[in-house]
Motif scaffolding. Structure first.
Motif, PDB file in Angstrom:
ATOM      1  N   HIS A 124       0.841  -1.201   0.000  1.00 63.42           N
ATOM      2  CA  HIS A 124       0.000   0.000   0.000  1.00 63.42           C
ATOM      3  C   HIS A 124       0.880   1.256   0.000  1.00 63.42           C
ATOM      4  O   HIS A 124       0.563   2.233  -0.685  1.00 63.42           O
ATOM      5  N   HIS A 146       3.045   9.848   4.769  1.00 66.53           N
ATOM      6  CA  HIS A 146       2.177   8.682   4.682  1.00 66.53           C
ATOM      7  C   HIS A 146       2.967   7.411   5.009  1.00 66.53           C
ATOM      8  O   HIS A 146       2.532   6.566   5.787  1.00 66.53           O
ATOM      9  N   HIS A 182       2.494   4.969   8.256  1.00 70.98           N
ATOM     10  CA  HIS A 182       2.270   3.523   8.164  1.00 70.98           C
ATOM     11  C   HIS A 182       3.277   2.745   8.985  1.00 70.98           C
ATOM     12  O   HIS A 182       2.988   1.644   9.453  1.00 70.98           O
TER      13      HIS A 182
HETATM   14 FE   LIG Z   1      -2.496   4.700   3.993  1.00 71.75          FE
END
Ligand SMILES: [Fe+2]
Length: 434
Positions: free
Chosen positions: A56, A136, A140
């Protein structure tokens, strides 16, 4: 350490690439010692398999920096939906034909090579998208650390572990309160520099006088609450909180053993340290604890004022201690180096102008505020970043934890989650009307 807001050094392409690569080294370091099986397994129904998080990260970078910014086709169009956080909710991620660990690493590296090609060709523009993608990935990392904590992997070790500060003297409890006088302050991020949409616009607001904890609530204090019938006294709990507690048979914080003598840290059980802030409590538990002490959780505004407002100068500091970026180990427990929480009040250099300690790092702190937009909110760069979460569903958490990277841990950053969640490294600081 206060003074004019520090002007960030210009975002050159070289600096952006260096920051992206550093973030990637840290991401890989988190999983370096893990078996393929542990990477692919669903460790908790609340969390994604770690290979999902990793791919992701790659998909998000490809979408924003290569496809949208660089105007090139996606590297793997076929994977876009599977690794989109909205199209593929956490609960189903374990059932998908996810890329295996080796293919996931390749995907990350191929996307990164494309990102660098695009930056070499186009530069970084105003740098906003690059900063967003960088943070981001760093965010994560914290999510992955939550998974690693829930996975209870014996012997798991994070590189770069450093010693924790000694317990402060006198020992903090979390019940010592500091008075914050009534008066206006400013809340939110300035228009300059990077911030998420939900941190803006900065606005002035009047705040009534209140008291707030000098430190977060410690394990020893929370233990007294547990042993004093904290989970049995109906009058201390909200209706929803009581129903949740009964349904899930909750009787202690998420990481504690049944005999209340030890808590899970990354890699194993450790004796319950009395001076560390309590973590892995839900909003419901934080709320009940506060009520049991004739207190409440601070509102988000109260939290931010206590953390940043410099009454003498009439300005909000960028960080509690001033405008200098956090130095982990000096100002705060951040950046995963400590591998867990540190004794409360262990970083006196991190004090806010009012004398509050530990507001950045160590534990996220639940506030009494529902997550919503500030007056004049404008979604940017996409509605799904925060606007779709607004309303009476999520409570705001502030301050970051030991697992938050320094770049992400700002005084205006707003985190949010459901009130029953305990996977976050979250505790609380109490407040009271003056
Ligand atoms: Fe995300």
């Amino acid at each position: 350490m206060s003074g004019p807001i520090a002007v960030a050094a210009p975002l050159t392409a070289a600096r952006v690439i260096e920051a992206l690569q550093e973030a990637r080294r840290r991401t890989f370091a988190l999983v370096a010692s893990m078996s393929d099986d542990d990477l692919e397994r669903v460790h908790s129904p609340l969390m994604s398999p770690l290979v999902w998080d990793l791919a992701h990260i790659a998909a998000y970078e490809d979408l924003w920096l290569v496809h949208r910014y660089g105007q090139r086709p996606l590297l793997r169009d076929d994977l876009a939906a599977m690794y989109d956080a909205f199209e593929t909710p956490r609960a189903v991620r374990g059932d998908l034909p996810l890329l295996g660990p080796a293919a996931t690493r390749d995907y990350l590296e191929e996307v990164r090579a494309r990102t660098i090609e695009v930056i070499d060709e186009l530069g970084v523009g105003d740098g906003v998208l690059h900063e967003m993608v960088l943070r981001h990935e760093q965010q994560h990392d914290e999510t992955m650390l939550q998974t690693l904590m829930l996975a209870r992997l014996p012997g798991y070790e994070l590189a770069g572990k450093r010693p924790m500060p000694a317990s402060a003297s006198p020992r903090p409890t979390g019940l010592e309160l500091i008075e914050i006088p009534a008066g206006a302050c400013t809340i939110g991020a300035t228009a300059n520099g990077f911030a998420y949409d939900n941190e803006r616009p900065r606005h002035r607001t009047d705040v009534r006088g209140y008291l707030i904890g000098r430190t977060p609530v410690t394990n020893a204090t929370y233990l007294t609450f547990v042993e004093g019938g904290g989970y049995e006294r109906r009058e201390w709990w909200s209706d929803e909180g009581w129903a949740w507690k009964e349904q899930h048979d909750i009787s202690r914080p998420g990481g504690w053993t049944a005999d209340l003598t030890a808590e899970w840290r990354l890699g194993g059980l450790e004796p319950l340290h009395p001076d560390r802030p309590v973590v892995h409590v839900s909003w419901f538990e934080a709320d009940a604890f506060a009520r049991a002490h004739g207190a409440r959780l601070p509102t988000e505004t109260e939290w931010e004022k206590a953390a940043t407002w410099d009454e003498e100068k009439g300005v909000a500091r960028r960080y509690p201690w001033g405008n200098r970026r956090p130095v982990p180990g000096l100002h705060a427990n951040l950046d995963h180096h400590g591998c867990g929480t540190a004794p409360a009040a262990g970083y006196p250099e991190g004090a806010s102008p009012y004398g509050c300690l530990g507001m950045i790092g160590d534990t996220w702190e639940w506030t009494g505020t529902w997550f919503d937009g500030y007056p004049g909110f404008v979604a940017h760069p996409y509605r799904e970043y925060s606007e779709v979460f607004f309303g009476d569903r999520y409570r705001v958490l502030r301050g970051g934890s030991w697992a938050t990277r320094t770049r992400v841990a700002t005084s205006t950053f707003r985190n949010w989650d459901f009130p029953d969640r305990r996977q976050i490294f979250a505790g609380m600081r109490i407040a009271r009307d003056a």
